[in-house]
Enzyme design. Structure first.
Site, PDB file in Angstrom:
ATOM      1  N   CYS A  91      29.972  18.825 -24.342  1.00 28.84           N
ATOM      2  CA  CYS A  91      29.495  17.542 -24.897  1.00 28.84           C
ATOM      3  C   CYS A  91      30.513  16.427 -24.641  1.00 28.84           C
ATOM      4  O   CYS A  91      31.675  16.535 -25.029  1.00 28.84           O
ATOM      5  CB  CYS A  91      29.217  17.689 -26.386  1.00 28.84           C
ATOM      6  SG  CYS A  91      28.572  16.158 -27.073  1.00 28.84           S
ATOM      7  N   LYS A 130      29.059  27.019 -22.731  1.00 26.27           N
ATOM      8  CA  LYS A 130      28.443  26.016 -21.856  1.00 26.27           C
ATOM      9  C   LYS A 130      29.518  24.976 -21.583  1.00 26.27           C
ATOM     10  O   LYS A 130      30.023  24.343 -22.510  1.00 26.27           O
ATOM     11  CB  LYS A 130      27.245  25.422 -22.607  1.00 26.27           C
ATOM     12  CG  LYS A 130      26.768  24.082 -22.137  1.00 26.27           C
ATOM     13  CD  LYS A 130      25.584  24.219 -21.224  1.00 26.27           C
ATOM     14  CE  LYS A 130      25.288  22.954 -20.475  1.00 26.27           C
ATOM     15  NZ  LYS A 130      25.369  21.718 -21.206  1.00 26.27           N
TER      16      LYS A 130
END
Ligand SMILES: Cc1cc2nc3c(=O)[nH]c(=O)nc-3n(C[C@H](O)[C@H](O)[C@H](O)COP(=O)(O)O)c2cc1C
Length: 304
Positions: A91, A130
């Site tokens: 993010c 991720k």
């Protein structure tokens, strides 16, 4: 996807396009003060879907930082029966980075190592990460992959950009390929996979085990179905799919008694990529965005 893949949306896509293998919920930001009550963890996932078959098709994604209540939260998620947890290390948001979470952790190996250790100490389920390829640059790429390997991470999803790059240019699939040579962990390719041709190209170029698709799935929620059924999209097929998809959203959200204004707002968010490639896409988008009532919006869709 934050703001999109809530549980009702996942129900819509799972029913219309069951060919997608897995979904992920939007990330849960693990707090630093006290762990969330279990009730909140279920609410974040979507209460109505906690007991449904969809649970085992849905990855629970978390986002954390050094002093957050990671261990306690993972224990609770484990005890609630979540079988696949994913850690968000990609993010790029300013707020997240300011709080040393998401992609920020890519540049602090000791902290990353500590967090992965805490998670693995209490969770031996399927655990994935991720990532982006680095924060400012890719100098940390290999080192981080090795840290994941050390902690027995089950798969790594790689978005081929650094945090500094945000969404600039095109995702670099070279990293997806390199990773398969650096670690012995399944690599999930991500970034700029928009079409069936991209799917084939990414698989063949990178040798990755699977793919994760975000914006491409907002533009073509039917992509997995077309992939398995060998359907070649054209303007007419695209329009029919759009109608089917948006009316299904209307029906399922109405079934859960969502107010019309909320459904309209959600649909307006969804059309960011959905009309791309259609003739008159821009006009269509503008007209839909100007609709003040859900009925007007749906009328435009009906007559596509
Ligand atoms: C609307 C939106 C929401 C996203 N939310 C998340 C998220 O909650 N967790 C995450 O790991 N990535 C999130 N991402 C990033 C995507 O997973 C993905 O890495 C990135 O968009 C590049 O892939 P793409 O080219 O397929 O979009 C989001 C992307 C978009 C466009």
């Amino acid at each position: 996807m934050e703001g999109v893949t809530n549980s009702v949306y996942r129900e819509v896509v799972a029913e219309l396009y069951p060919q997608w293998d897995y979904f992920a919920c939007d990330f849960l930001r693990i707090p630093t003060t006290a762990p969330y009550p279990k009730k909140h963890l279920i609410k974040h996932f979507g209460k109505v879907h906690y007991d449904s078959d969809l649970r085992n098709k849905t990855i629970y994604q978390v986002l954390t930082s050094e002093n957050a209540k990671t261990k306690e939260t993972i224990i609770d998620l484990r005890d609630l029966g979540f079988k696949w947890i994913d850690l968000n290390l990609g993010c790029p948001s300013k707020t997240v980075v300011k709080n040393h979470g998401g992609s920020y952790l890519l540049k602090t190996p000791e902290v990353l190592n500590k967090i992965l250790g805490e998670i693995r100490e209490v969770y031996d389920g399927y655990f994935t990460v991720k990532i982006r390829v680095g924060f400012e640059d890719d100098s940390v790429f290999e080192r981080n992959l090795k840290i994941f390997e050390k902690h027995g991470v089950n798969a790594i999803t790689i978005h081929g950009r650094t945090r500094e790059e945000l969404y600039k240019g095109k995702a670099n699939w070279d990293y997806l390929k390199q990773a398969t040579e650096i670690v012995n962990i399944p690599i999930v390719g991500n970034g700029d996979i928009w079409t069936l041709n991209d799917v084939a190209a990414c698989f063949s170029y990178t040798n990755n085990t699977s793919l994760m698709i975000a914006r491409g799935a907002l533009k073509r929620p039917w992509l997995a179905t077309h992939y398995y059924q060998g359907i070649k999209e054209n303007e007419e097929i695209r329009k029919e799919e759009i109608k089917k998809y948006l009316f299904k959203i209307y029906n399922v959200y109405s079934k859960y008694n969502y107010p019309k204004e909320k459904i309209l707002r959600f649909m307006k968010g969804l059309i960011r990529y959905l009309f791309d490639d259609l003739t008159k896409a821009e006009v269509l988008k503008r007209t839909c965005l100007r609709s003040e009532k859900l009925e007007n919006f749906l009328r435009i869709i009906e007559t596509l």
